[in-house]
Design an enzyme around this catalytic site. Structure first.
Site, short mmCIF file in Angstrom:
data_model
loop_
_atom_site.label_atom_id
_atom_site.label_comp_id
_atom_site.label_asym_id
_atom_site.label_seq_id
_atom_site.Cartn_x
_atom_site.Cartn_y
_atom_site.Cartn_z
N CYS A 82 47.57 48.51 45.24
CA CYS A 82 46.90 49.06 46.40
C CYS A 82 47.83 49.68 47.06
O CYS A 82 48.68 49.06 47.90
CB CYS A 82 45.97 48.30 47.21
SG CYS A 82 45.14 48.97 48.53
N GLU A 121 40.72 46.64 38.51
CA GLU A 121 40.73 45.68 39.62
C GLU A 121 41.82 46.03 40.74
O GLU A 121 42.74 46.23 40.49
CB GLU A 121 40.67 44.41 38.89
CG GLU A 121 41.08 43.13 39.85
CD GLU A 121 42.15 42.63 40.14
OE1 GLU A 121 42.29 41.33 40.79
OE2 GLU A 121 43.13 43.24 39.93
N ARG A 169 38.61 34.17 45.96
CA ARG A 169 39.34 35.14 45.63
C ARG A 169 38.63 36.31 45.52
O ARG A 169 37.60 36.62 44.73
CB ARG A 169 40.06 35.23 44.28
CG ARG A 169 41.34 36.25 44.14
CD ARG A 169 41.90 35.90 43.07
NE ARG A 169 43.21 36.61 42.83
CZ ARG A 169 44.34 36.57 43.05
NH1 ARG A 169 44.60 35.24 43.79
NH2 ARG A 169 45.46 37.33 43.06
N ARG A 171 38.10 40.34 45.17
CA ARG A 171 38.61 41.77 44.71
C ARG A 171 37.63 42.78 44.42
O ARG A 171 36.45 42.28 43.92
CB ARG A 171 39.51 41.29 43.36
CG ARG A 171 40.65 40.31 43.62
CD ARG A 171 41.69 41.10 44.40
NE ARG A 171 42.99 40.46 44.44
CZ ARG A 171 43.29 39.53 45.39
NH1 ARG A 171 42.42 39.53 46.42
NH2 ARG A 171 44.34 38.97 45.56
#
Length: 421
Positions: A82, A121, A169, A171
């Site tokens: 990212c 992802e 987590r 995502r």
């Protein structure tokens, strides 16, 4: 149709493991993995150890790869970093931010190969990046360029623990599909995008959600002069799920609708660990530092420039509770910091860190998947990896979609957008 897969930013093979678990005929034809600035390419070596001979493997900077030389494929997958995806005005029209070009390498690959389907992802903060000044611009840029290439798209932020996995987590997964697919056409038949998202989303096949959505909002990708104008002016608050169909965008907040079974830390940690380097209990200095880092704080801190400010943060469980899923594994797991897991060993009762094998289990890799590389690299690669089991669940939805497609999907004509790199 064929089920050929190409994987970019492959890491140690999380997408490969996840799709292989379906046993529904997915065939990987290409994978690229390159860790910039690293002499030892541990992730690539691990990938090659498990999958060498079944596909073309590339260990070079994706920015230097000739996209025309990548074999044809039907599904592109990848977990890309990212970064900042804004378009600069001057010079060579580069992307601001060192690694911002990585999205454009995905874009270039899509433009060259035009696969029917794409699954990507990223960290969930991508939806709000770069922040308050132009919230949502970076994710909007991804949707904008996908639409330019002739794709529709859906996204969903998924917390693995909400669906029974042993790790909290979060995502974002992005599923894109060419407008020539039957799937895109079927979404066009829905009376509105909200119903398309609730009833026909790729994620719903194995990751059910509650039918009621909140924080609903819409926007359009129309009325921008060009990609630079979009980069300069677009701002929008994306929620944790949504859909782009044509230039129309619908987004809302969803809640998971899952009733079990659930996996917790106790289910995946070893009964006994004899590695003294992981023991915290017998190292007073290390133990006290962990207690401080994980404890609540109200204190005065000073910036490098000499300004003082009040700092406070809440405490966290210490040690980590074994009857709950673990927190998000980071690349810094095993170091002395607030995010590192510290558990009580089941047999000795001593406080210790997680083993590399336990981290693999939290990401749902097979045991000892990263065995052979240095311990620090095993933690690092797991921190960069994804929950393989989530890919398996999303893959069930993709399998269902593909079953409705013709044996051969021709490459449709798409609007060619300028390439920035």
């Amino acid at each position: 149709m064929k089920k050929r897969v190409a994987e970019l930013f492959a890491g140690v093979g999380g997408f490969h493991v996840g799709l292989d678990a379906l046993n529904t005929g997915w065939s990987f034809v290409y994978a690229n993995q390159w860790e910039p600035g690293k002499k030892n390419q541990y992730a690539f070596d691990c990938y090659a150890k498990h999958f060498s001979g079944t596909e073309i493997l590339s260990n070079e900077d994706i920015n230097t790869v000739d996209k025309t030389q990548i074999p044809d494929f039907d599904l592109l997958v990848g977990g890309f970093p990212c970064q900042d995806y804004s378009v600069a005005h001057s010079g060579a029209k580069g992307i601001e931010g060192k690694k911002g070009v990585l999205w454009w390498d995905i874009r270039d690959t899509i433009q060259e190969k035009l696969p029917p389907f794409v699954l990507l992802e990223n960290v969930d903060r991508l939806l709000s990046s770069p922040g308050k000044k132009q919230r949502g611009r970076d994710f909007g840029m991804i949707l904008y360029t996908l639409n330019q290439l002739g794709y529709g798209a859906q996204w969903r932020v998924i917390n693995a623990a909400d669906y029974g996995f042993p790790q909290k987590r979060r995502r974002v997964f992005i599923f894109a599909y060419r407008k020539s697919t039957n799937y895109f056409k079927s979404l066009s038949e829905a009376s509105n995008l909200k119903l398309a998202l609730i009833n026909y989303s790729v994620y719903n096949e194995a990751l059910p959600i509650k039918q009621s959505l909140t924080m609903e909002k819409e926007t359009s990708l129309d009325n921008y002069l060009d990609i630079v104008d979009f980069s300069d002016t677009f701002s929008f608050h994306f929620e944790n799920t949504g859909i782009m169909h044509g230039t129309d965008v619908f987004t809302a907040k969803y809640e998971a609708n899952y009733s079990g079974p659930f996996t917790v830390l106790n289910d995946i940690v070893l009964d006994e660990v004899n590695d003294e380097t992981l023991i915290v209990e017998d190292k007073p200095e290390k133990l006290e530092k962990f207690k401080y880092l994980k404890g609540s704080k109200k204190e005065i801190r000073t910036t490098p420039a000499g300004y003082s400010y009040n700092y406070s943060e809440g405490g966290m469980s210490f040690p980590d509770l074994l009857d709950r899923p673990g927190r998000t594994i980071l690349t810094s797991e095993h170091s002395i910091n607030r995010s590192t897991h510290v558990i009580r060993d089941k047999t000795s009762g001593k406080l210790r860190l997680l083993t590399p094998l336990e981290c693999e289990r939290m990401q749902t890799f097979p045991d000892n998947w990263t065995e052979g590389m240095p311990k620090s690299a095993r933690y690092f690669t797991m921190g960069n990896a994804l929950v393989c089991g989530l890919v398996t669940k999303i893959g069930k939805g993709i399998d269902k979609i593909i079953s409705m497609e013709p044996k051969e999907i021709t490459k449709d004509t798409v609007k060619t957008a300028p390439i920035y790199h």
